[in-house]
Design a protein around this motif. Structure first.
Motif, PDB file in Angstrom:
ATOM      1  N   ALA A 155     -20.071 -37.040 151.917  1.00  0.00           N
ATOM      2  CA  ALA A 155     -20.211 -35.696 151.344  1.00  0.00           C
ATOM      3  C   ALA A 155     -21.114 -35.737 150.125  1.00  0.00           C
ATOM      4  CB  ALA A 155     -18.828 -35.142 150.984  1.00  0.00           C
ATOM      5  N   ASP A 156     -20.903 -36.733 149.261  1.00  0.00           N
ATOM      6  CA  ASP A 156     -21.749 -36.852 148.071  1.00  0.00           C
ATOM      7  C   ASP A 156     -23.210 -37.076 148.451  1.00  0.00           C
ATOM      8  OD1 ASP A 156     -19.529 -36.545 146.470  1.00  0.00           O
ATOM      9  OD2 ASP A 156     -19.293 -38.682 146.044  1.00  0.00           O
ATOM     10  N   MET A 157     -23.419 -37.822 149.523  1.00  0.00           N
ATOM     11  CA  MET A 157     -24.777 -38.169 149.921  1.00  0.00           C
ATOM     12  C   MET A 157     -25.493 -36.977 150.575  1.00  0.00           C
ATOM     13  SD  MET A 157     -26.070 -41.490 152.085  1.00  0.00           S
ATOM     14  CE  MET A 157     -25.115 -41.155 153.534  1.00  0.00           C
ATOM     15  N   TYR A 158     -24.776 -36.150 151.327  1.00  0.00           N
ATOM     16  CA  TYR A 158     -25.424 -35.103 152.109  1.00  0.00           C
ATOM     17  C   TYR A 158     -25.313 -33.701 151.523  1.00  0.00           C
ATOM     18  CZ  TYR A 158     -25.936 -38.579 155.757  1.00  0.00           C
ATOM     19  OH  TYR A 158     -26.290 -39.704 156.454  1.00  0.00           O
ATOM     20  N   ILE A 159     -24.225 -33.393 150.865  1.00  0.00           N
ATOM     21  CA  ILE A 159     -24.012 -32.017 150.410  1.00  0.00           C
ATOM     22  C   ILE A 159     -24.988 -31.629 149.305  1.00  0.00           C
ATOM     23  CG2 ILE A 159     -22.387 -30.492 149.226  1.00  0.00           C
ATOM     24  CD1 ILE A 159     -20.190 -31.682 150.953  1.00  0.00           C
ATOM     25  N   GLU A 160     -25.162 -32.474 148.318  1.00  0.00           N
ATOM     26  CA  GLU A 160     -26.065 -32.126 147.213  1.00  0.00           C
ATOM     27  C   GLU A 160     -27.497 -31.900 147.692  1.00  0.00           C
ATOM     28  OE1 GLU A 160     -27.489 -33.865 142.909  1.00  0.00           O
ATOM     29  OE2 GLU A 160     -25.513 -34.409 143.677  1.00  0.00           O
ATOM     30  N   PRO A 161     -28.069 -32.797 148.513  1.00  0.00           N
ATOM     31  CA  PRO A 161     -29.430 -32.521 149.019  1.00  0.00           C
ATOM     32  C   PRO A 161     -29.485 -31.256 149.886  1.00  0.00           C
ATOM     33  CG  PRO A 161     -28.908 -34.836 149.328  1.00  0.00           C
ATOM     34  CD  PRO A 161     -27.655 -34.155 148.861  1.00  0.00           C
ATOM     35  N   PHE A 162     -28.423 -30.988 150.626  1.00  0.00           N
ATOM     36  CA  PHE A 162     -28.377 -29.781 151.452  1.00  0.00           C
ATOM     37  C   PHE A 162     -28.437 -28.538 150.567  1.00  0.00           C
ATOM     38  CE2 PHE A 162     -25.813 -26.454 153.532  1.00  0.00           C
ATOM     39  CZ  PHE A 162     -26.578 -26.261 154.667  1.00  0.00           C
ATOM     40  N   ILE A 163     -27.649 -28.515 149.505  1.00  0.00           N
ATOM     41  CA  ILE A 163     -27.647 -27.371 148.588  1.00  0.00           C
ATOM     42  C   ILE A 163     -29.003 -27.234 147.909  1.00  0.00           C
ATOM     43  CG2 ILE A 163     -26.648 -26.506 146.431  1.00  0.00           C
ATOM     44  CD1 ILE A 163     -23.963 -27.642 147.400  1.00  0.00           C
ATOM     45  N   GLU A 164     -29.572 -28.356 147.509  1.00  0.00           N
ATOM     46  CA  GLU A 164     -30.899 -28.306 146.886  1.00  0.00           C
ATOM     47  C   GLU A 164     -31.933 -27.760 147.860  1.00  0.00           C
ATOM     48  OE1 GLU A 164     -31.700 -32.246 145.448  1.00  0.00           O
ATOM     49  OE2 GLU A 164     -30.189 -32.100 143.863  1.00  0.00           O
ATOM     50  N   GLY A 165     -31.838 -28.132 149.129  1.00  0.00           N
ATOM     51  CA  GLY A 165     -32.756 -27.617 150.143  1.00  0.00           C
ATOM     52  C   GLY A 165     -32.624 -26.117 150.329  1.00  0.00           C
ATOM     53  N   ILE A 166     -31.389 -25.647 150.347  1.00  0.00           N
ATOM     54  CA  ILE A 166     -31.173 -24.204 150.481  1.00  0.00           C
ATOM     55  C   ILE A 166     -31.723 -23.472 149.262  1.00  0.00           C
ATOM     56  CG2 ILE A 166     -29.371 -22.428 150.459  1.00  0.00           C
ATOM     57  CD1 ILE A 166     -27.857 -24.065 152.465  1.00  0.00           C
TER      58      ILE A 166
END
Length: 113
Positions: free
Chosen positions: A66-77
């Protein structure tokens, strides 16, 4: 440990002890039964401990993912939203200019009642 868990454990111990003490067996058979029950409980505790450790490891792995994927996902959005705003703002300005032009060029329409 919660009250309920303590109650369950206490009830199990009292029940097992009562069963062993009042069982119609010889002393040797009763002792062997008691040893067998203790071994079963020990095995059960070890199995439970292993499963609990597996759950902890799975939870840690999930948290890491979650730490690895969620933050980049939010930044992408957020970047997509900013890109949309960047593209939409000039268009909105053009639309606003066209509305103002239409309003100035059209004669005022009488309001009918």
């Amino acid at each position: 440990m919660g009250k309920f868990s303590k109650g369950i454990l206490f009830g199990a111990v009292v029940g097992a002890a009562s069963g062993l003490l009042f069982a119609p067996r010889s002393g040797k058979a009763t002792r062997q039964k008691f040893v067998d029950e203790l071994e079963d409980w020990s095995d059960l505790k070890e199995d439970f401990t292993e499963k609990l450790e597996q759950v902890k490891e799975s939870a840690q792995a999930f948290q890491a993912a979650a730490d690895m994927y969620i933050e980049p996902f939010i930044e992408g959005i957020n970047q997509d939203v900013e890109n949309f705003k960047f593209q939409a703002e000039p268009r909105l300005e053009q639309i606003q200019e066209q509305v103002e032009k239409i309003q100035t060029e059209l004669p005022e329409m009488p309001i009918e009642e």
